[in-house]
Scaffold this motif. Sequence first.
Motif, short mmCIF file in Angstrom:
data_model
loop_
_atom_site.label_atom_id
_atom_site.label_comp_id
_atom_site.label_asym_id
_atom_site.label_seq_id
_atom_site.Cartn_x
_atom_site.Cartn_y
_atom_site.Cartn_z
N SER A 235 48.74 48.72 108.56
CA SER A 235 47.92 49.27 109.33
C SER A 235 48.70 50.73 109.45
O SER A 235 48.45 51.43 109.86
N THR A 236 50.49 50.27 109.54
CA THR A 236 51.61 51.62 109.24
C THR A 236 51.22 52.60 108.48
O THR A 236 50.78 53.38 108.91
N ILE A 237 50.80 51.95 107.16
CA ILE A 237 50.20 53.17 106.36
C ILE A 237 49.23 53.95 106.31
O ILE A 237 48.79 55.12 106.81
N ARG A 238 48.15 52.80 106.68
CA ARG A 238 47.11 53.90 107.09
C ARG A 238 46.99 54.45 108.43
O ARG A 238 46.65 56.01 107.84
N LEU B 136 49.20 57.75 106.63
CA LEU B 136 47.63 58.70 106.45
C LEU B 136 46.92 59.01 107.31
O LEU B 136 46.51 60.09 106.35
N TYR B 137 46.55 58.70 108.08
CA TYR B 137 45.33 59.15 109.28
C TYR B 137 45.94 60.38 109.81
O TYR B 137 45.31 61.81 109.89
N ASN B 138 47.50 60.46 109.66
CA ASN B 138 48.38 61.52 110.10
C ASN B 138 47.75 62.74 109.37
O ASN B 138 48.02 64.08 109.72
N LEU B 139 48.32 62.62 108.38
CA LEU B 139 48.14 63.36 107.04
C LEU B 139 47.38 63.88 106.90
O LEU B 139 46.85 65.19 106.22
N GLY B 140 45.90 63.51 107.07
CA GLY B 140 44.54 64.31 106.90
C GLY B 140 43.52 63.07 106.05
O GLY B 140 42.56 63.94 105.77
N SER C 173 39.75 52.35 100.93
CA SER C 173 40.35 51.55 99.56
C SER C 173 41.07 50.77 100.37
O SER C 173 41.79 52.22 99.19
N MET C 174 41.74 50.03 99.82
CA MET C 174 43.16 49.88 100.23
C MET C 174 43.68 48.30 99.32
O MET C 174 42.88 47.84 99.54
N ARG C 175 44.54 48.39 98.38
CA ARG C 175 44.74 47.29 97.75
C ARG C 175 46.26 47.07 97.17
O ARG C 175 47.12 48.92 96.72
N PHE C 176 46.84 46.69 97.07
CA PHE C 176 48.28 46.27 96.29
C PHE C 176 48.08 45.82 94.76
O PHE C 176 48.02 44.92 94.91
N VAL C 177 49.15 46.90 94.05
CA VAL C 177 48.85 46.28 92.76
C VAL C 177 50.34 46.81 92.32
O VAL C 177 50.31 48.28 92.49
N GLY C 178 50.98 46.48 91.86
CA GLY C 178 52.23 46.49 90.52
C GLY C 178 52.88 47.17 91.16
O GLY C 178 53.53 47.65 91.22
N GLY C 179 52.88 46.72 92.63
CA GLY C 179 54.51 47.04 93.19
C GLY C 179 53.76 48.67 94.89
O GLY C 179 55.14 48.96 95.30
N ARG C 180 52.88 48.86 93.92
CA ARG C 180 52.06 50.03 95.41
C ARG C 180 50.98 49.76 96.01
O ARG C 180 50.50 48.85 95.28
N TRP C 181 50.67 50.77 97.15
CA TRP C 181 49.32 50.86 97.45
C TRP C 181 48.44 51.66 96.96
O TRP C 181 49.20 52.53 96.66
N LYS C 182 47.54 50.83 96.23
CA LYS C 182 47.03 51.75 95.75
C LYS C 182 45.66 52.48 96.44
O LYS C 182 44.84 51.48 97.17
N ILE C 183 45.05 53.58 96.90
CA ILE C 183 44.20 53.68 98.20
C ILE C 183 42.98 55.27 97.45
O ILE C 183 43.67 55.70 96.95
N GLN C 184 42.04 54.51 98.04
CA GLN C 184 41.20 55.51 98.38
C GLN C 184 40.86 56.27 99.57
O GLN C 184 40.36 55.42 100.52
N GLY D 101 56.10 54.76 102.83
CA GLY D 101 54.75 55.18 103.09
C GLY D 101 54.67 56.91 102.41
O GLY D 101 53.68 57.26 102.38
N ILE D 102 55.73 56.64 101.48
CA ILE D 102 56.21 57.97 100.76
C ILE D 102 54.34 57.90 99.48
O ILE D 102 54.88 57.00 99.14
N ILE D 103 53.51 59.18 99.80
CA ILE D 103 52.68 59.03 98.65
C ILE D 103 53.37 59.65 97.20
O ILE D 103 54.40 60.73 97.15
N PHE D 104 53.46 58.39 96.26
CA PHE D 104 54.01 58.97 95.01
C PHE D 104 53.09 59.72 93.80
O PHE D 104 52.98 60.63 93.32
N ALA D 105 51.81 58.91 94.04
CA ALA D 105 50.59 60.46 93.11
C ALA D 105 49.35 60.48 94.17
O ALA D 105 48.61 59.23 95.12
N ASP D 106 48.92 61.73 93.66
CA ASP D 106 47.46 61.98 94.88
C ASP D 106 46.77 62.67 93.90
O ASP D 106 47.02 64.03 93.02
N ARG D 107 45.65 61.72 93.30
CA ARG D 107 45.17 62.65 92.47
C ARG D 107 43.50 62.95 92.57
O ARG D 107 42.75 61.68 93.99
N PRO D 108 42.28 63.55 91.74
CA PRO D 108 40.69 63.37 92.25
C PRO D 108 40.39 61.78 91.57
O PRO D 108 40.98 61.33 91.00
#
Length: 102
Positions: free
Chosen positions: A48-51, A54-58, A64-75, A92-99
Amino acid sequence: MSFIVTVMLVSNLTNPIPPGLDPNKPAPIYDSPDLYGATPSVIALDPSTIRAKLYNLGFKPITSMRFVGGRWKIQAVYQGELRALEVNPDNGIIFADRPANR
């Protein structure tokens, strides 16, 4: 260098190798199931804190939100475009942001 510092350095350099230590074996590297596991570690932020971050960042809505390989994978949608994010669970730092479509 003072005499006391010299004595301390020399005494540490001349300590014997502890019994049971194999000098030919490499030093152990810390690795734990929680580093790359299927669940967040005990120091990770709540989903909920991660959500909320991200919500505050726009990024809204989060589709979708799932935990895989030690990171949150979020769409999530950002400015009308679906994005695929990888987020550090500990801060909560974003490692990757792509389409998401690619």
